[in-house]
Design an enzyme around this catalytic site. Structure first.
Site, mmCIF file in Angstrom:
data_model
loop_
_atom_site.group_PDB
_atom_site.id
_atom_site.type_symbol
_atom_site.label_atom_id
_atom_site.label_comp_id
_atom_site.label_asym_id
_atom_site.label_seq_id
_atom_site.Cartn_x
_atom_site.Cartn_y
_atom_site.Cartn_z
ATOM 1 N N ASP A 536 3.924 13.157 -7.914
ATOM 2 C CA ASP A 536 4.327 13.217 -9.308
ATOM 3 C C ASP A 536 5.406 12.163 -9.530
ATOM 4 O O ASP A 536 6.094 11.759 -8.579
ATOM 5 C CB ASP A 536 4.855 14.606 -9.678
ATOM 6 C CG ASP A 536 5.186 14.712 -11.169
ATOM 7 O OD1 ASP A 536 4.258 14.616 -11.986
ATOM 8 O OD2 ASP A 536 6.370 14.864 -11.498
ATOM 9 N N GLU A 538 8.662 10.864 -12.286
ATOM 10 C CA GLU A 538 9.505 11.040 -13.469
ATOM 11 C C GLU A 538 9.797 9.646 -14.019
ATOM 12 O O GLU A 538 9.998 8.699 -13.235
ATOM 13 C CB GLU A 538 10.806 11.765 -13.122
ATOM 14 C CG GLU A 538 10.622 13.169 -12.565
ATOM 15 C CD GLU A 538 9.996 14.149 -13.539
ATOM 16 O OE1 GLU A 538 10.053 13.880 -14.765
ATOM 17 O OE2 GLU A 538 9.438 15.162 -13.095
ATOM 18 N N HIS A 587 14.069 15.860 -17.421
ATOM 19 C CA HIS A 587 14.055 15.901 -15.951
ATOM 20 C C HIS A 587 15.443 16.040 -15.330
ATOM 21 O O HIS A 587 15.554 16.251 -14.126
ATOM 22 C CB HIS A 587 13.367 14.661 -15.376
ATOM 23 C CG HIS A 587 13.772 13.370 -16.031
ATOM 24 N ND1 HIS A 587 15.070 12.913 -16.059
ATOM 25 C CD2 HIS A 587 13.030 12.445 -16.686
ATOM 26 C CE1 HIS A 587 15.106 11.761 -16.698
ATOM 27 N NE2 HIS A 587 13.891 11.454 -17.100
ATOM 28 N N HIS A 677 9.893 19.886 -13.237
ATOM 29 C CA HIS A 677 10.414 18.653 -13.826
ATOM 30 C C HIS A 677 11.326 17.896 -12.860
ATOM 31 O O HIS A 677 12.208 17.153 -13.276
ATOM 32 C CB HIS A 677 11.122 18.923 -15.164
ATOM 33 C CG HIS A 677 10.174 19.383 -16.237
ATOM 34 N ND1 HIS A 677 9.080 18.648 -16.626
ATOM 35 C CD2 HIS A 677 10.146 20.520 -16.979
ATOM 36 C CE1 HIS A 677 8.429 19.296 -17.576
ATOM 37 N NE2 HIS A 677 9.053 20.440 -17.801
ATOM 38 N N ASP A 682 7.422 19.271 -8.809
ATOM 39 C CA ASP A 682 6.120 19.286 -9.479
ATOM 40 C C ASP A 682 4.992 18.974 -8.505
ATOM 41 O O ASP A 682 3.892 19.530 -8.619
ATOM 42 C CB ASP A 682 6.112 18.270 -10.626
ATOM 43 C CG ASP A 682 6.862 18.779 -11.845
ATOM 44 O OD1 ASP A 682 7.301 19.944 -11.819
ATOM 45 O OD2 ASP A 682 7.009 18.016 -12.815
#
Length: 722
Positions: A536, A538, A587, A677, A682
């Site tokens: 994942d 951010e 986040h 987040h 995640d």
């Protein structure tokens, strides 16, 4: 077609049929009237045509409402019940079906729940029996894992394909030191369950060592091993010892078949460099002393003549003095530079200074009943000591202080002093003479019923250190100061890091012995047999094509159906642009957290290496992959492996569900959400969801990677672009 689509089609069909029937009825009635009747009705109906149309629309609407209710009861509700049944069978046996759409469906749900209760009872009984049968095997595995984790030597076990199926903590640290990636990968791109050892060693080297072992097995040697030294791609020098893992012979099979191998590794880079410098020094001493000795021999021969002139005799004596002085200087310099190599030393272990002090406290308080306190213990100070003999010396001195000077409390202080460490044993009270201290140093140690032939001086000499008495007159205190050799701080693995799983990392998987990399084509392989990297990102925003950048990448691996939280990748990234406050609220990453972090140009190649030879998995993968694809050309890397999206797989599995957000899927599948987040959080949640999807996909006929990709492409969400 999904149930909701069928429901919408049924509603539209009902509206069209209702409107059509009214229209056909009105048309038939009109044409059945005589011309006189038409002429009579036409003036009455024409002004009211709008009302008639409205009545027709109300009728069609009523039909639509009825059909919507009918569809929810008899089209959508059974589909939702089917989803519940799939989740109950595939992921959560304790789940129970609920339905109040119709009495018939409610009775079916009750019957299904009764069957589920019976099934759960039978499963519990089977699980108890399996647990009893497996307990001894699990205990053996745990013992092996515990022993492996405590070994000081790096150990890696591989199958014949070179796939790693076991490694210990020391090997993980060893490979981290070999990694040339930033701290993000931490060696994870080199070592990990299912990864190839050929990322470190040349394949031909391993093959040659295996052939050598096979020849020794054929000759009947009891302990066939192979040794080799090699240079890694990172420039490190490794010494390896290889031992075979022999398969248990089945019926009709030959004995002694090699199924894998064990590598015991030592990084000898520093040792080799030190030995090389020592050899160079010895060579220099030899060559330098040879000319000096020749001059001394010539001078000595000349000095033997009794009638030698005084001036010439003095000149030759000066030659002798100069050459002797030069040799002495060279020898003293060599002894100073390589004192550790030129002296015979007791084997010493590296440990954290705070741990040594804590052990000394426990010893004094337990055996001497003397209270202790701490003063100024510097963190991250490491010492190289024989802890047993050193603690004996500290305990012996504490005993003498208590018995002869009635000291009632001791304090410890620890500090770094360049290449040495100061360990102080402090007390308040009567001063003692230097003669007393020297006598204590030279007497054999004896305290609390324990006797040792060693003296304090022997222990200090073993450490090539010093000990002396020092006074603090202003505070009316004195202390023994131990000068000990320092050691480089060692990196410790996180024992219980956030989001990284249970008490013991998953460092082994013996089922990998049975796996071969060169089996079927990737698309034809079962999902349960593949290795996945779940990841994942951010970002600064949602528009990669408009300049938004990645600020964090998190990933973990799935090998042989297990989520390896201990083999993770987590790294903040300097986006080299402003971080919007709106994204921080999502986040929690602030601009201050990104200061000093590596740019994406360093992090993305490390992640690329971490994900090598695996299938990528993400939730709403199109979003994350777009950020990666934009950087591929500028960084010279390409993520060309297959990608699976849990969003698309959820839509393929449960098309009747309204939401396919990660939280909604977790709620349906009973996955506990933590670390939401954050990139790694995640990724771990997505991995848990994906593992629970695999048996559901198999029940739906989606068993291979190719099946999963084709099913994903048929969903509506597959058309979303970023």
């Amino acid at each position: 077609m999904s149930p909701r689509s069928r429901q919408a089609l049924a509603i539209a069909t009902a509206c069209i049929l209702a409107s059509g029937m009214l229209a056909v009825g009105a048309y038939a009635l009109w044409h059945d009237l005589t011309p006189d009747e038409r002429a009579l009705l036409q003036p009455v109906l024409e002004p009211r045509l709008g009302l008639l149309i409205m009545i027709a629309m109300v009728g069609a609407g009523a039909a639509a409402v009825w059909m919507k209710s009918f569809g929810e009861r008899y089209l959508l509700a059974p589909a939702l019940v089917a989803d519940e049944l799939g989740l109950m069978v595939g992921t959560d046996p304790n789940r129970r079906v609920k339905s109040d759409a119709s009495p018939e469906l409610a009775r079916i749900a009750e019957a299904v729940n009764a069957l589920a209760d019976q099934r759960r009872s039978l499963q519990d009984d089977v699980e108890v029996r399996i647990a009893e049968a497996r307990r001894s095997v699990e205990e053996e595995r745990n013992r092996l894992a515990a022993l492996m984790s405590e070994l000081n030597q790096s150990v890696v076990v591989c199958n014949l394909d070179g796939r790693i199926l076991l490694y210990n903590s020391r090997a993980r640290l060893q490979f981290k030191a070999l990694s040339d990636a930033p701290t993000a990968a931490g060696g994870g791109e080199i070592i990990g369950l299912g990864r190839s050892i050929y990322g470190v060693f040349e394949r031909s080297l391993i093959v040659h060592a295996l052939e050598s072992i096979q020849e020794k097995l054929l000759r009947g040697e009891a302990q066939p091993m192979a040794n080799f030294v090699t240079t890694t791609r990172a420039g490190q020098l490794l010494r390896a010892q290889m031992a075979p893992v022999l398969a248990v012979a089945g019926e009709g099979e030959a004995e002694g078949q090699v199924s894998g191998f064990v590598l015991m590794l030592d990084n000898i880079t520093r040792t080799f460099e030190a030995e090389t410098r020592r050899d160079q020094l010895l060579h220099g001493l030899t060559e330098g002393s040879r000319s000096s000795l020749a001059n001394l021999r010539a001078a000595a021969e000349m000095l033997e003549y009794p009638d030698l002139d005084a001036e010439i005799r003095e000149r030759f004596l000066k030659v002798v003095r100069d050459e002797v002085q030069g040799m002495s200087t060279r020898l003293e310099g060599a002894a100073t530079e390589f004192a550790d190599s030129l002296k015979t030393r007791w084997p010493l272990d590296e440990m954290q200074g705070a741990d040594l002090v804590a052990a000394a406290q426990r010893l004094i308080e337990r055996k001497l009943k003397l209270p202790t306190k701490l003063e100024e213990i510097q963190p991250d100070v490491w010492v190289k000591v024989d802890s047993f003999s050193l603690l004996q010396a500290v305990g012996y001195l504490a005993s003498r202080l208590s018995d002869e000077f009635e000291v009632r409390e001791l304090r410890f202080r620890l500090s770094q002093a360049g290449r040495l460490v100061h360990l102080d044993l402090i007390w308040s009270g009567q001063a003692m003479s230097t003669e007393t201290v020297m006598s204590w140093e030279l007497e054999p140690m004896s305290f609390a019923g324990e006797n040792s032939p060693l003296t304090v001086r022997d222990v200090i000499d073993r450490h090539d250190g010093e000990v002396w008495l020092q006074r603090e007159k202003t505070r009316h205190r004195a202390f023994f100061r131990f000068l000990l050799p320092s050691a480089a701080p060692q990196e410790r693995l996180e024992a219980a890091a956030q989001l990284k799983g249970g008490s013991r990392p998953e460092y082994y998987d013996f089922d990998l012995f049975k796996r071969s990399a060169a089996s079927d084509a990737l698309d034809d392989m079962p999902l349960s047999a593949l290795t996945f990297t779940v990841f994942d990102t951010e970002t600064t925003g949602l528009n990669p094509s408009e300049g938004d950048e990645i600020i964090q990448i998190g990933a973990t691996r799935i090998v042989n159906g297990k989520l390896l939280k201990s083999e993770s990748f987590e790294q903040l990234v300097d986006p080299q642009r402003e971080l919007p406050e709106a994204s921080t609220k999502i986040h929690g990453i602030t601009p201050e957290m990104l200061v000093g972090q590596p740019p994406l140009g360093r992090v993305l190649p490390a992640f690329h290496a971490f994900a090598r030879d695996t299938v990528l998995v993400a939730h709403n993968a199109a979003f994350d992959m777009r950020f990666l694809e934009i950087k591929e050309q500028s960084l010279g890397i390409r993520f060309d492996q297959p990608v699976l999206d849990t969003l698309l797989l959820s839509a393929a599995l449960h098309p009747s569900q309204e939401s396919h957000r990660l939280e909604a899927i977790c709620e349906r599948m009973g996955v506990h959400v933590m670390g939401r987040h954050t990139a790694l959080g995640d990724a771990i949640v997505t991995g848990e969801v994906f593992l629970r999807m695999i048996p559901l996909l198999a029940e739906a006929g989606i068993r291979t990677l190719g099946d999963a990709r084709r099913a994903s492409e048929k969903t509506y969400y597959a058309r979303v672009k970023y």
